[in-house]
Design a protein around this motif. Structure first.
Motif, mmCIF file in Angstrom:
data_model
loop_
_atom_site.group_PDB
_atom_site.id
_atom_site.type_symbol
_atom_site.label_atom_id
_atom_site.label_comp_id
_atom_site.label_asym_id
_atom_site.label_seq_id
_atom_site.Cartn_x
_atom_site.Cartn_y
_atom_site.Cartn_z
ATOM 1 N N VAL B 127 0.842 -1.200 0.000
ATOM 2 C CA VAL B 127 0.000 0.000 0.000
ATOM 3 C C VAL B 127 0.878 1.252 0.000
ATOM 4 N N SER B 128 1.950 1.213 0.826
ATOM 5 C CA SER B 128 2.842 2.365 0.884
ATOM 6 C C SER B 128 3.468 2.643 -0.479
ATOM 7 N N MET B 129 3.867 1.581 -1.185
ATOM 8 C CA MET B 129 4.480 1.770 -2.500
ATOM 9 C C MET B 129 3.479 2.302 -3.516
ATOM 10 N N LEU B 130 2.216 1.865 -3.402
ATOM 11 C CA LEU B 130 1.212 2.347 -4.351
ATOM 12 C C LEU B 130 0.892 3.809 -4.103
ATOM 13 N N VAL B 131 0.988 4.253 -2.854
ATOM 14 C CA VAL B 131 0.603 5.616 -2.517
ATOM 15 C C VAL B 131 1.744 6.598 -2.761
ATOM 16 N N ASP B 132 2.959 6.183 -2.445
ATOM 17 C CA ASP B 132 4.089 7.103 -2.511
ATOM 18 C C ASP B 132 4.506 7.333 -3.964
ATOM 19 N N ARG B 133 4.905 8.582 -4.268
ATOM 20 C CA ARG B 133 5.211 8.847 -5.665
ATOM 21 C C ARG B 133 6.576 8.320 -6.082
ATOM 22 N N ASP B 134 7.407 7.939 -5.108
ATOM 23 C CA ASP B 134 8.687 7.322 -5.467
ATOM 24 C C ASP B 134 8.692 5.829 -5.171
ATOM 25 N N PHE B 135 7.509 5.247 -5.034
ATOM 26 C CA PHE B 135 7.364 3.814 -4.764
ATOM 27 C C PHE B 135 8.177 3.387 -3.549
ATOM 28 N N ARG B 136 8.134 4.183 -2.468
ATOM 29 C CA ARG B 136 8.907 3.799 -1.288
ATOM 30 C C ARG B 136 8.018 3.058 -0.316
ATOM 31 N N ARG B 137 8.533 1.981 0.254
ATOM 32 C CA ARG B 137 7.810 1.362 1.365
ATOM 33 C C ARG B 137 8.244 2.063 2.657
ATOM 34 N N LEU B 138 7.643 1.665 3.771
ATOM 35 C CA LEU B 138 7.906 2.406 5.006
ATOM 36 C C LEU B 138 9.390 2.396 5.355
ATOM 37 N N GLY B 139 10.033 1.247 5.152
ATOM 38 C CA GLY B 139 11.462 1.156 5.450
ATOM 39 C C GLY B 139 12.263 2.160 4.634
ATOM 40 N N ASP B 140 11.892 2.332 3.362
ATOM 41 C CA ASP B 140 12.585 3.302 2.520
ATOM 42 C C ASP B 140 12.339 4.722 3.007
ATOM 43 N N LEU B 141 11.089 4.989 3.426
ATOM 44 C CA LEU B 141 10.763 6.334 3.919
ATOM 45 C C LEU B 141 11.584 6.655 5.157
ATOM 46 N N ALA B 142 11.715 5.653 6.036
ATOM 47 C CA ALA B 142 12.448 5.889 7.284
ATOM 48 C C ALA B 142 13.936 6.059 7.029
ATOM 49 N N ALA B 143 14.464 5.271 6.117
ATOM 50 C CA ALA B 143 15.910 5.289 5.907
ATOM 51 C C ALA B 143 16.331 6.324 4.867
ATOM 52 N N GLY B 144 15.365 6.906 4.162
ATOM 53 C CA GLY B 144 15.723 7.861 3.109
ATOM 54 C C GLY B 144 16.400 7.189 1.940
ATOM 55 N N THR B 145 15.869 6.053 1.529
ATOM 56 C CA THR B 145 16.472 5.332 0.403
ATOM 57 C C THR B 145 15.469 5.177 -0.727
ATOM 58 N N LEU B 146 15.999 4.891 -1.899
ATOM 59 C CA LEU B 146 15.181 4.623 -3.075
ATOM 60 C C LEU B 146 15.671 3.327 -3.705
ATOM 61 N N VAL B 147 14.754 2.606 -4.329
ATOM 62 C CA VAL B 147 15.176 1.481 -5.167
ATOM 63 C C VAL B 147 15.079 1.963 -6.611
ATOM 64 N N VAL B 148 16.213 1.981 -7.296
ATOM 65 C CA VAL B 148 16.244 2.544 -8.647
ATOM 66 C C VAL B 148 16.787 1.506 -9.614
ATOM 67 N N TYR B 149 16.620 1.825 -10.901
ATOM 68 C CA TYR B 149 17.211 0.974 -11.927
ATOM 69 C C TYR B 149 18.687 1.321 -12.037
ATOM 70 N N ALA B 150 19.520 0.287 -11.974
ATOM 71 C CA ALA B 150 20.954 0.514 -12.132
ATOM 72 C C ALA B 150 21.214 0.857 -13.602
ATOM 73 N N ASP B 151 22.016 1.895 -13.815
ATOM 74 C CA ASP B 151 22.294 2.301 -15.187
ATOM 75 C C ASP B 151 23.283 1.342 -15.813
ATOM 76 N N ALA B 152 22.871 0.766 -16.918
ATOM 77 C CA ALA B 152 23.816 -0.061 -17.658
ATOM 78 C C ALA B 152 24.807 0.876 -18.342
#
Lengths: 521, 232
Positions: B127-152
């Motif tokens: 639910v958190s990922m669907l709501v957040d505009r950067d697809f962050r779950r609560l753990g990401d929100l707390a830690a200030g992290t993002l899951v991104v595509y690694a650039d080839a």
């Protein structure tokens, strides 16, 4: 299709990025899509509830089967919203009517179980294809990408997670005093009324995931078409052409200088102004007729003198004077060769440790050799008299017996025999023989038996002595181990032989010898 | 007109450079998680024979279980930015300013999996990922992290060797990029579509059909390599 107004950025994406774009679109439009979903789904769901005769399990399956029916309007809506014509709420009925054409029928029948449903929905709805052409189109689009299938599977599981989450949340969060949800009945017993709760929650999960599912399929479709048809390039080319058209139209009204400035600013940097001369006919014509080289150069210089193209500034500031590296620095510092000294110390430490280790090794080796030699019973067989073979010291023999040796051994023995102490007499004689043997340089090892001593004696002593030694040993063994007292006469004879072998006076054998009181009785 | 929707998160550095982070949504992350579960089960199977040493072996297995549950993601994320599952999906974890994830943030985001996991199978996280505009779950929100595509690493550009011609003056930067992209990606597009695209741009200078394609390719060659006599 007018790509200019498209509401999502077009760029080449990986399929999974396309899915993510769909989730972003779904979030952006969630409320509209969700309401639209319920407007379609609620009447159908109620109708199905009547048709299935109030059985919640059948009802749930029937609603699930009709999902394409609810997804089609969402797709239609999203298609228009993406192109910048976001429909008004009043248009909803029109959208639903427009979406539910007869092309939907296959989706409700034989294509219902296809796993690329949302990805291929735009082919049916937006392109309006059907029959063989639609099949070809679908084959081209789904060639070589697996994401659409995964998308359907994932969204199916997302629904299940939401459903389970809400049910478990109801169980966890309702206080114990209140009537609680019977979870087992809600999940398994389809005839119980609580099963309805579970079914309705599942419908809710459908409604939440549907906008994301449809948008993700749609944007996967966009991604695929962008890849196959280079939509992003079309968009960029159109924009460039429009701007060029505008520039050309405005060219005649602009001053030539302004035009040149535009050319200068927008062209690639180049050392020669000539290289910027536009080659397309209208511009070239304008430039050739109006301007000659000299004037142009003047104009260029004037324009370049403008502040926009940079200016010179005079700045005065103080900078610290460079320190002379050779100058000694105040205060105590580490000696420069401190590192070298440390290395030296470490070197010394290393070698001393190594030497210590070597010494320890040598010591250990010696200990081992000693231990091995001590524990190995080795008798001199072929090397008579060799000292190094046995290390049982003769000193050992000095300790034999508590009392010291008397000066005149034969006399003492004879006295003992007379006193009828045969055992003591024999012991003294035997000990004396052993000590004598040791004094002659025969090393008697610790733990040697009487037989061993005899064997040693046989190697060193002269034959007559060996004979006496053998008799003595035999007699002693008999006394010591078998407790057989020899007769006094025999002892006297042995003593006499012993003395004769050593050239000692034999004493009065006559009266005492054969007629001793200790004869066998 | 509102900004076009995209999954790119821009982070502006103090130097005024925009870093584009392409955030990853719930779908690829779910697959990555699934792959990680498989990897962890495989690792667990490796230590399972330790059960032969009854008490001691059980203790070791429990320790392995603990490590696989709590430290597995942290170790991989701090070492290389991604667990094996994420790596297969081409994802990685970064701070929301694009810097590599550190131990502290990685620990926070992974310890909070307990919250995201509630009530069942990452329901809260979904639910958190669907709501957040950067697809962050609560753990990401707390830690200030993002899951991104690694650039080839970018592929070597392949511009065909044709005689360069200077493009029309005043082409904006985006259009120049598009011309270069056309030369590189043109072969992936059908012939008819390629001509159609080229005519949009080259039609203005009176080129049609294959000639338009050749014209755009010549412009691309000029943009990529400059004028034939070295003046570009």
């Amino acid at each position: 299709m007018r790509l200019d107004a498209i509401g999502a950025r077009l760029r080449p994406r990986r399929p999974w990025e396309g899915v993510d774009l769909g989730f972003a679109l779904g979030r952006e439009w969630f409320v509209s899509l969700w309401i639209l979903w319920w407007i379609t789904a609620l009447p159908v769901a109620l109708l199905l509830a009547v048709l299935t005769g109030g059985r919640p399990d059948l009802w749930l399956v029937a609603v699930w089967w009709c999902k394409p029916l609810f997804e089609a309007p969402l797709q239609f809506w999203a298609g228009r919203a993406l192109l910048g014509e976001r429909p008004e709420p009043a248009e909803r009925v029109g959208i639903i009517r427009g979406a539910l054409t007869r092309h939907i029928l296959p989706l409700l029948l034989w294509r219902r179980l296809g796993l690329r449903r949302s990805f291929l929905l735009p082919v049916t709805l937006l392109e309006g294809l059907s029959g063989a052409s639609a099949r070809r189109r679908r084959a081209v689009l789904s060639d070589g990408i697996g994401a659409p299938t995964w998308l359907t599977l994932i969204c199916y599981h997302f629904e299940a997670i939401l459903w389970g989450g809400v049910l478990l949340g109801l169980v966890f969060l309702v206080p114990e005093e209140l009537p609680r949800l019977d979870l087992t009945a809600a999940v398994t017993q389809s005839d119980s009324p609580v099963y309805w709760i579970s079914a309705v929650v599942y419908l809710l999960a459908f409604s939440v995931i549907a906008p994301f599912y449809v948008c993700a399929g749609f944007s996967l479709y966009l991604t695929r078409r962008t890849e196959l048809e280079a939509w992003d390039l079309e968009l960029a080319f159109r924009r460039a052409r429009d701007e060029q058209d505008a520039a050309t139209r405005g060219a005649t009204s602009l001053t030539v200088a302004g035009l040149l400035a535009v050319g200068l600013v927008l062209s690639l940097p180049s050392p020669s102004a000539e290289a910027f001369a536009p080659r397309d006919p209208p511009l070239a014509a304008v430039l050739d007729t109006v301007l000659d080289r000299g004037e142009a150069q003047v104009l260029i210089r004037e324009i370049l003198a403008d502040e926009d193209f940079g200016s010179t500034q005079e700045v005065t500031l103080w900078l610290p004077v460079e320190r002379d590296p050779a100058e000694p620095i105040d205060g105590w510092t580490w000696p420069s060769d401190f590192g070298a000294l440390a290395v030296r110390l470490a070197e010394i430490l290393k070698w001393s440790l190594l030497a210590l280790a070597f010494a320890g090794l040598v010591w250990l080796t010696l200990k081992v050799i000693q231990g091995v030699a001590r524990n190995r019973p080795r008798w001199p067989r072929s090397r008579p008299g060799s000292r190094d073979q046995g290390d049982g010291p003769p000193v050992l023999l000095e300790g034999l017996g508590a009392e010291p040796f008397p000066d005149d051994i034969p006399a003492s023995v004879r006295r003992l025999i007379d006193k009828d102490e045969h055992r003591a007499a024999l012991a003294l004689l035997y000990r004396a023989s052993l000590v004598e043997l040791a004094r002659q340089g025969v090393a008697i090892p610790r733990g040697a038996t009487e037989g061993d001593c005899l064997a040693l004696a046989a190697l060193t002593l002269a034959a007559p002595r060996v004979g006496v030694m053998a008799r003595l040993t035999q007699t002693w063994s008999r006394v010591a181990y078998a407790h057989r007292q020899p007769p006094g006469a025999e002892l006297m004879a042995l003593l006499d032989d012993w003395c004769r072998a050593r050239d000692l006076p034999t004493g009065p054998t006559g009266p005492t010898g054969p007629t001793g009181p200790t004869g066998p009785t | 007109m509102p900004l076009p929707i995209d999954t790119v998160r821009l982070h502006e550095t103090p130097e005024g450079v925009d870093l584009a982070l392409r955030v990853a949504g719930p779908a690829p992350r779910a697959i990555a998680y699934l792959l990680d579960v498989v990897v962890r089960l495989a690792l667990l199977l490796v230590v399972l024979p330790l059960a032969a040493f009854s008490g001691f072996g059980t203790g070791l297995i429990l320790l392995a279980l603990f490590g696989l549950e709590w430290l597995y993601p942290v170790v991989f994320e701090v070492r290389s930015g991604a667990t094996p599952g994420k790596r297969i999906m081409g994802l990685m974890v970064v701070h929301d300013d694009g810097t590599p994830v550190r131990v502290a943030s990685s620990l926070i985001r992974n310890l909070l999996r307990t919250v995201d996991f509630l009530p069942i199978l990452y329901g809260v996280g979904l639910v958190s990922m669907l709501v957040d505009r950067d697809f962050r779950r609560l753990g990401d929100l707390a830690a200030g992290t993002l899951v991104v595509y690694a650039d080839a690493p970018p592929a070597k550009p392949t511009i065909s060797r044709v005689a360069p011609q200077p493009p029309p003056a005043g082409l904006p930067f985006e259009a120049q990029q598009a011309i270069l992209a056309f030369a590189e990606r043109g072969h992936a597009v059908s012939d008819a579509r390629r001509i159609e695209l080229a005519e949009i741009l080259a039609g203005g200078v009176g080129r049609q059909g294959e000639a338009a394609v050749a014209q755009v390719n010549a412009w691309a060659a000029w943009l990529a390599r400059g004028a034939p006599d070295g003046r570009g």
